[in-house]
Design a protein around this motif. Structure first.
Motif, PDB file in Angstrom:
ATOM      1  N   THR A   6       0.837  -1.198   0.000  1.00 44.38           N
ATOM      2  CA  THR A   6       0.000   0.000   0.000  1.00 44.38           C
ATOM      3  C   THR A   6       0.875   1.252   0.000  1.00 44.38           C
ATOM      4  O   THR A   6       1.792   1.373   0.817  1.00 44.38           O
ATOM      5  CB  THR A   6      -0.910   0.022   1.250  1.00 44.38           C
ATOM      6  OG1 THR A   6      -1.778  -1.110   1.200  1.00 44.38           O
ATOM      7  CG2 THR A   6      -1.729   1.301   1.316  1.00 44.38           C
ATOM      8  N   SER A   8       0.827   5.016   0.861  1.00 43.86           N
ATOM      9  CA  SER A   8       0.049   5.991   1.621  1.00 43.86           C
ATOM     10  C   SER A   8       0.540   7.379   1.242  1.00 43.86           C
ATOM     11  O   SER A   8       1.634   7.794   1.626  1.00 43.86           O
ATOM     12  CB  SER A   8       0.231   5.731   3.127  1.00 43.86           C
ATOM     13  OG  SER A   8      -0.633   6.542   3.878  1.00 43.86           O
ATOM     14  N   ARG A  41      -5.123   4.360  -2.681  1.00 44.29           N
ATOM     15  CA  ARG A  41      -6.218   3.950  -1.808  1.00 44.29           C
ATOM     16  C   ARG A  41      -5.992   4.293  -0.334  1.00 44.29           C
ATOM     17  O   ARG A  41      -6.740   3.860   0.546  1.00 44.29           O
ATOM     18  CB  ARG A  41      -6.479   2.444  -1.965  1.00 44.29           C
ATOM     19  CG  ARG A  41      -7.195   2.095  -3.287  1.00 44.29           C
ATOM     20  CD  ARG A  41      -8.593   2.723  -3.353  1.00 44.29           C
ATOM     21  NE  ARG A  41      -9.260   2.492  -4.635  1.00 44.29           N
ATOM     22  CZ  ARG A  41      -9.163   3.307  -5.696  1.00 44.29           C
ATOM     23  NH1 ARG A  41      -8.427   4.416  -5.622  1.00 44.29           N
ATOM     24  NH2 ARG A  41      -9.801   3.034  -6.817  1.00 44.29           N
ATOM     25  N   GLU A  42      -4.932   5.068  -0.073  1.00 46.19           N
ATOM     26  CA  GLU A  42      -4.719   5.576   1.288  1.00 46.19           C
ATOM     27  C   GLU A  42      -4.092   6.951   1.166  1.00 46.19           C
ATOM     28  O   GLU A  42      -3.063   7.126   0.490  1.00 46.19           O
ATOM     29  CB  GLU A  42      -3.816   4.613   2.077  1.00 46.19           C
ATOM     30  CG  GLU A  42      -3.632   5.020   3.518  1.00 46.19           C
ATOM     31  CD  GLU A  42      -3.029   3.934   4.419  1.00 46.19           C
ATOM     32  OE1 GLU A  42      -3.465   2.764   4.352  1.00 46.19           O
ATOM     33  OE2 GLU A  42      -2.111   4.278   5.170  1.00 46.19           O
ATOM     34  N   SER A 208       4.298  -0.157   8.884  1.00 41.57           N
ATOM     35  CA  SER A 208       4.500   0.967   7.954  1.00 41.57           C
ATOM     36  C   SER A 208       5.794   1.724   8.227  1.00 41.57           C
ATOM     37  O   SER A 208       6.319   1.712   9.343  1.00 41.57           O
ATOM     38  CB  SER A 208       3.316   1.934   8.041  1.00 41.57           C
ATOM     39  OG  SER A 208       3.302   2.550   9.303  1.00 41.57           O
ATOM     40  N   GLU A 231       4.274  -3.373   4.903  1.00 40.32           N
ATOM     41  CA  GLU A 231       3.122  -3.356   3.991  1.00 40.32           C
ATOM     42  C   GLU A 231       2.790  -1.989   3.433  1.00 40.32           C
ATOM     43  O   GLU A 231       2.253  -1.872   2.345  1.00 40.32           O
ATOM     44  CB  GLU A 231       1.842  -3.770   4.744  1.00 40.32           C
ATOM     45  CG  GLU A 231       1.861  -5.099   5.358  1.00 40.32           C
ATOM     46  CD  GLU A 231       0.517  -5.391   6.043  1.00 40.32           C
ATOM     47  OE1 GLU A 231       0.515  -6.384   6.769  1.00 40.32           O
ATOM     48  OE2 GLU A 231      -0.478  -4.664   5.866  1.00 40.32           O
ATOM     49  N   THR A 232       3.029  -0.941   4.253  1.00 44.14           N
ATOM     50  CA  THR A 232       2.551   0.390   3.883  1.00 44.14           C
ATOM     51  C   THR A 232       3.714   1.376   3.858  1.00 44.14           C
ATOM     52  O   THR A 232       4.507   1.442   4.800  1.00 44.14           O
ATOM     53  CB  THR A 232       1.470   0.863   4.880  1.00 44.14           C
ATOM     54  OG1 THR A 232       0.378  -0.055   4.841  1.00 44.14           O
ATOM     55  CG2 THR A 232       0.978   2.256   4.542  1.00 44.14           C
ATOM     56  N   THR A 269       0.846  -2.158  -6.747  1.00 48.46           N
ATOM     57  CA  THR A 269       0.438  -1.019  -5.922  1.00 48.46           C
ATOM     58  C   THR A 269      -0.997  -0.596  -6.238  1.00 48.46           C
ATOM     59  O   THR A 269      -1.563   0.210  -5.501  1.00 48.46           O
ATOM     60  CB  THR A 269       1.332   0.206  -6.194  1.00 48.46           C
ATOM     61  OG1 THR A 269       1.081   0.657  -7.544  1.00 48.46           O
ATOM     62  CG2 THR A 269       2.810  -0.120  -6.042  1.00 48.46           C
TER      63      THR A 269
END
Lengths: 307, 307
Positions: A6, A8, A41-42, A208, A231-232, A269
């Motif tokens: 992800t 962000s 998406r974030e 993250s 993950e982020t 992504t």
């Protein structure tokens, strides 16, 4: 190592916070929509801080409301205290982050809080969140700022990072993020600190990283973090950002280059690169004169990667 | 992973080759001396190519002679054919490199050689070297150019890289280097290709990488290569470089940032950062208007790392 991560996007918060110009509210909303349409998406859409100190972020509640109209978008905001958390809950965020600076000098300068005061604020925010109906509770992340070094204090002891990680978990955060606020991190350190923090806080609590690119090592650090299973990844379009309380800190890692690296590595992504690069026009128009970073927009997508 | 690595400065060759300006010979010699005084112990000082095509490198023999006066400096030059190798031996190089482009399109454009012709040239050069007295034989490295992708051909098949690696070893090179001529490499690919090339060529034959920074992934790729045990990293001061035969390729990885990353990681390079950064003045004075890259010179050495 995950084959899907992800991104962000923190440009609307960390980016704008550090720009001299103020982006008009309607343009900011269109920028957020464009990021969403590119597949992001974030998004950290702002910070609930005093508008007098940060006029760039004065419309954070409006940005949350706008962002919440975009289906499936996770909407984040920063909160420095209970009052900010109340505003964030009222606005309807999906998650809020509290930045605890491991450098206490930086914490005092940035948030005017000692470590004890910061932990106390985290405890109050966690208690507030617990009063919300279960299905409406925002997630609460403790960001360990300056975890890899501080341009004021210099070296940051890893023992201090670990102790504060434990205190944040104990005070009620759901997750911890490791932040290289000034861009001092190196990839060996990134791997080691992720491992050590997971040892004290639990592997599922450290998901993250927030990296800056002051020394050009940002993507190397992101790769190292990915190898550790992170993950982020926070990043900002055009590498906007820095830190007003950290002399010498330059921008966040560049979303365009980070996405390019992951795509080249075969890691998904969900982002469309051409649409992402097109989002830069909001920065060019809305923040005239602000330097934009990034190699990929200049080099162009390699021909074998064009969809 | 080694706690001491070698930086091979390629600015005087790969850098100057791709600049419009021609650096005066005496300034080039002073630049090489300054790099040496900063602690650099391996420099590619030029290329034995036709002076008509590359006036920037016309003084390569003089540069070799000058560089050989610096005790302990390993002096490299590029050679595209037997004639170049004869000149390199006459000049007294410690090592010579032959760039074989895995992209045959690029090979034809860059060296005007098919793969068969290139391998034949390598065989002739190896035979020439074998006629030299044993204690005076220069080392001979085959550089697998465009091994990670080509801006003309696009994807480069790893099987082709491996086949050419075998052919180069069979034709008589002492070592192989993997070159990301256009900056398309990603860190996962770097790790995989180093491993696979070692499988076919022998682990002791693959010791160096040559990386570019077109997509900002250069340091991530260098970190990945270091994790695989690579000993020697090509880079250029100020990120000079590119490739005249490769549209879209930007400069080499920046020596200053590469050294900063290794030092931050606790890996020795033998280089003094302040002295290294001071070498940029030769580029500023000798190549006016040429863009210089690098984050570290702008950000400044982190206070905790100042010697």
């Amino acid at each position: 190592m995950l084959n899907k991560i992800t991104i962000s996007e923190v440009g609307p918060r960390d980016g704008l916070q550090n720009c001299r110009g103020v982006m008009p509210t309607d343009m900011k909303a269109r920028w957020i929509t464009a990021l969403y349409e590119a597949g992001v998406r974030e998004i950290e859409v702002g910070s609930f801080v005093p508008p007098k100190l940060f006029p760039q972020l004065a419309d954070t509640a409006e940005m949350v409301a706008h962002a919440k109209t975009l289906p499936g978008l996770r909407v984040l905001a920063l909160v420095p205290n209970l009052r900010g958390a109340q505003a964030a809950i009222a606005a309807g965020v999906d998650a809020m982050g509290f930045p605890l600076s491991v450098s206490e000098t930086h914490s005092k300068k940035n948030l005017r809080q000692t470590h004890d005061q910061a932990v106390q604020n985290v405890r109050q925010i966690a208690a507030l969140i617990a009063t919300q109906p279960k299905d409406q509770r925002p997630s609460f992340e403790g960001a360990l700022s300056t975890a890899f070094g501080c341009s004021i204090e210099g070296v940051i002891s890893e023992e201090t990072v670990l102790r504060l990680a434990e205190r944040l978990i104990e005070a009620g955060v759901d997750e911890l993020g490791l932040s290289d606020t000034v861009g001092y991190a190196n990839p060996v350190q990134v791997k080691r600190l992720i491992r050590r923090t997971r040892e004290v806080a639990g592997a599922d609590k450290v998901k993250s990283v927030h990296l800056h690119n002051s020394y050009g090592q940002g993507l190397a650090n992101a790769f190292a973090a990915w190898e550790e299973g992170i993950e982020t990844f926070d990043s900002s379009l055009g590498g906007l950002g820095g830190c007003p309380s950290s002399p010498g800190a330059s921008g966040n890692i560049v979303t365009e280059d980070l996405v390019q690296m992951f795509h080249a590595m075969g890691v998904e992504t969900g982002i469309n690169m051409n649409k992402l690069i097109a989002c830069r026009r909001f920065l060019e128009e809305g923040l005239p004169g602000e330097p934009l970073y990034g190699f990929t927009p200049n080099a162009g997508i390699p021909k074998h990667m064009v969809a």
